[in-house]
Design a protein around this motif. Sequence first.
Motif, PDB file in Angstrom:
ATOM      1  N   VAL A  63     -31.280  21.759 -32.290  1.00  0.00           N
ATOM      2  CA  VAL A  63     -30.170  22.402 -31.601  1.00  0.00           C
ATOM      3  C   VAL A  63     -29.502  21.368 -30.693  1.00  0.00           C
ATOM      4  O   VAL A  63     -30.071  20.307 -30.422  1.00  0.00           O
ATOM      5  CB  VAL A  63     -30.622  23.632 -30.776  1.00  0.00           C
ATOM      6  N   SER A  64     -28.317  21.669 -30.221  1.00  0.00           N
ATOM      7  CA  SER A  64     -27.596  20.759 -29.345  1.00  0.00           C
ATOM      8  C   SER A  64     -27.788  21.167 -27.892  1.00  0.00           C
ATOM      9  O   SER A  64     -28.191  22.299 -27.593  1.00  0.00           O
ATOM     10  CB  SER A  64     -26.108  20.765 -29.686  1.00  0.00           C
ATOM     11  N   PHE A  65     -27.483  20.267 -26.982  1.00  0.00           N
ATOM     12  CA  PHE A  65     -27.580  20.604 -25.557  1.00  0.00           C
ATOM     13  C   PHE A  65     -26.594  21.705 -25.182  1.00  0.00           C
ATOM     14  O   PHE A  65     -26.860  22.490 -24.271  1.00  0.00           O
ATOM     15  CB  PHE A  65     -27.356  19.356 -24.701  1.00  0.00           C
ATOM     16  N   GLU A  66     -25.469  21.774 -25.885  1.00  0.00           N
ATOM     17  CA  GLU A  66     -24.499  22.835 -25.622  1.00  0.00           C
ATOM     18  C   GLU A  66     -25.052  24.215 -25.952  1.00  0.00           C
ATOM     19  O   GLU A  66     -24.563  25.233 -25.441  1.00  0.00           O
ATOM     20  CB  GLU A  66     -23.223  22.592 -26.421  1.00  0.00           C
ATOM     21  N   PHE A  70     -31.213  10.322 -24.482  1.00  0.00           N
ATOM     22  CA  PHE A  70     -32.415   9.831 -25.150  1.00  0.00           C
ATOM     23  C   PHE A  70     -33.294  10.913 -25.779  1.00  0.00           C
ATOM     24  O   PHE A  70     -34.320  10.582 -26.371  1.00  0.00           O
ATOM     25  CB  PHE A  70     -33.263   9.035 -24.153  1.00  0.00           C
ATOM     26  N   PHE A  71     -32.910  12.180 -25.669  1.00  0.00           N
ATOM     27  CA  PHE A  71     -33.722  13.261 -26.220  1.00  0.00           C
ATOM     28  C   PHE A  71     -32.909  14.150 -27.154  1.00  0.00           C
ATOM     29  O   PHE A  71     -31.690  14.247 -27.036  1.00  0.00           O
ATOM     30  CB  PHE A  71     -34.294  14.135 -25.095  1.00  0.00           C
ATOM     31  N   GLN A  72     -33.632  14.797 -28.071  1.00  0.00           N
ATOM     32  CA  GLN A  72     -33.057  15.770 -29.000  1.00  0.00           C
ATOM     33  C   GLN A  72     -33.779  17.102 -28.832  1.00  0.00           C
ATOM     34  O   GLN A  72     -35.007  17.161 -28.965  1.00  0.00           O
ATOM     35  CB  GLN A  72     -33.207  15.292 -30.446  1.00  0.00           C
ATOM     36  N   PRO A  73     -33.077  18.191 -28.510  1.00  0.00           N
ATOM     37  CA  PRO A  73     -33.722  19.504 -28.410  1.00  0.00           C
ATOM     38  C   PRO A  73     -34.169  20.014 -29.783  1.00  0.00           C
ATOM     39  O   PRO A  73     -33.412  19.953 -30.764  1.00  0.00           O
ATOM     40  CB  PRO A  73     -32.627  20.407 -27.832  1.00  0.00           C
ATOM     41  N   VAL A  74     -35.409  20.493 -29.858  1.00  0.00           N
ATOM     42  CA  VAL A  74     -35.987  21.031 -31.091  1.00  0.00           C
ATOM     43  C   VAL A  74     -36.600  22.396 -30.779  1.00  0.00           C
ATOM     44  O   VAL A  74     -37.462  22.512 -29.908  1.00  0.00           O
ATOM     45  CB  VAL A  74     -37.069  20.092 -31.672  1.00  0.00           C
ATOM     46  N   LEU A  75     -36.143  23.414 -31.503  1.00  0.00           N
ATOM     47  CA  LEU A  75     -36.689  24.756 -31.371  1.00  0.00           C
ATOM     48  C   LEU A  75     -37.764  24.944 -32.437  1.00  0.00           C
ATOM     49  O   LEU A  75     -37.500  24.788 -33.626  1.00  0.00           O
ATOM     50  CB  LEU A  75     -35.586  25.797 -31.538  1.00  0.00           C
ATOM     51  N   ILE A  90     -35.248  10.952 -29.204  1.00  0.00           N
ATOM     52  CA  ILE A  90     -34.195  11.246 -30.173  1.00  0.00           C
ATOM     53  C   ILE A  90     -34.476  10.646 -31.543  1.00  0.00           C
ATOM     54  O   ILE A  90     -34.253  11.285 -32.569  1.00  0.00           O
ATOM     55  CB  ILE A  90     -32.825  10.780 -29.621  1.00  0.00           C
ATOM     56  N   GLN A  91     -35.011   9.439 -31.579  1.00  0.00           N
ATOM     57  CA  GLN A  91     -35.295   8.836 -32.877  1.00  0.00           C
ATOM     58  C   GLN A  91     -36.422   9.572 -33.587  1.00  0.00           C
ATOM     59  O   GLN A  91     -36.380   9.794 -34.800  1.00  0.00           O
ATOM     60  CB  GLN A  91     -35.666   7.358 -32.699  1.00  0.00           C
ATOM     61  N   ARG A  92     -37.408  10.005 -32.837  1.00  0.00           N
ATOM     62  CA  ARG A  92     -38.537  10.745 -33.391  1.00  0.00           C
ATOM     63  C   ARG A  92     -38.061  12.042 -34.031  1.00  0.00           C
ATOM     64  O   ARG A  92     -38.533  12.438 -35.098  1.00  0.00           O
ATOM     65  CB  ARG A  92     -39.530  11.033 -32.265  1.00  0.00           C
TER      66      ARG A  92
END
Length: 343
Positions: free
Chosen positions: A25-28, A77-82, A328-330
């Motif tokens: 998901v996105s930060f938005e 530097f991070f990616q949200p993951v549900l 984020i790369q992970r």
Amino acid sequence: MTRLAAALALAIGLPLAAAASPKLVSFEQLRGWREDDHDAALSAFLETCGDLDARDWQALCGLAREATDARAFFELFFQPVLVEGGRDALFTGYYEPELRGSEVPDGRHVAPVYRVPDDLPSEGPWLTRQEIEQSGALKGRGLEIAYVDPVDLFFLQIQGSGRVRLPSGKVIRLGYGGANRQPYSSVGQELVARGVYEPHEVSAEVIRAWVRRNPSAGRALLWTNRSYVFFREVNEVPAERGPLGAMNRSITPMRTLAVDPAYVPLGAPVWLETEGEAPLRRLMVAQDTGSAIKGAQRGDIFFGTGRLAGKRAGRTRDGGRMVVLLPIQRAWDMLPQTLADPA
């Protein structure tokens, strides 16, 4: 299991069975994200990130120490993951109790707070709560740290840490030492199953009052929870700091979340959205665990120390969702495609 689920499990280092239904998901898409105090979340993250071994986490920890804009740091530097695991989301609260106690048994303080026995097996279940208390199997072995009220001991063991104030004014700080590895069960749910209360009526204060009004039946009720926790003294932790969590670092009120590490890596930032009387929209850090905390969308919020924190924690039983923030790369290595649809 889908290929995406398997990829996520490999990406975050979890068992394949854990990543049941992941979604980027996105930060938005994180409700209330812009309004949160990201500096407070960054401080909590710095408390434990130095203990994360993986190179990507270590790199991010170094960048976190130099960050001047906390929100930009997380977004860059991070990616949200549900991650959803089939169970309904449930978020509860816990706290650090402060109890009255004694160094020797007296009229009210008769329940010993035990250290870990030397003969506690390293594997498999040991004596149940009832067997320990009814048989006196540990009595006279020098394992007693202090004596407290029996009902207070039960709730101290549920919280996993606490402080005991002695008549002399001395305060003993207790941390989790170990457990008998018997299954945990909720005495609140047991009262509901017996028809004593409706689910919405049950709280820690209600259970305390019922047990005190019904001493014999109350003791038997507490025995239905077979789990039993042992403690250790952690007086080296300054009084103004939080108790030690599962990462053996002080945890932060309203920023530390206890999680199931089969689904959420310890030390990871977690965005929390809860519903209920006091909805939360907050970036927290997965820094603790608990025997009752099982599932991808199961979390326990640390409310702080003392009676007021305990009341707030006891009233918390909300739905919602939590979203893990991964390097984020992970996260992106597992899925070379656009972000998922809004959750």
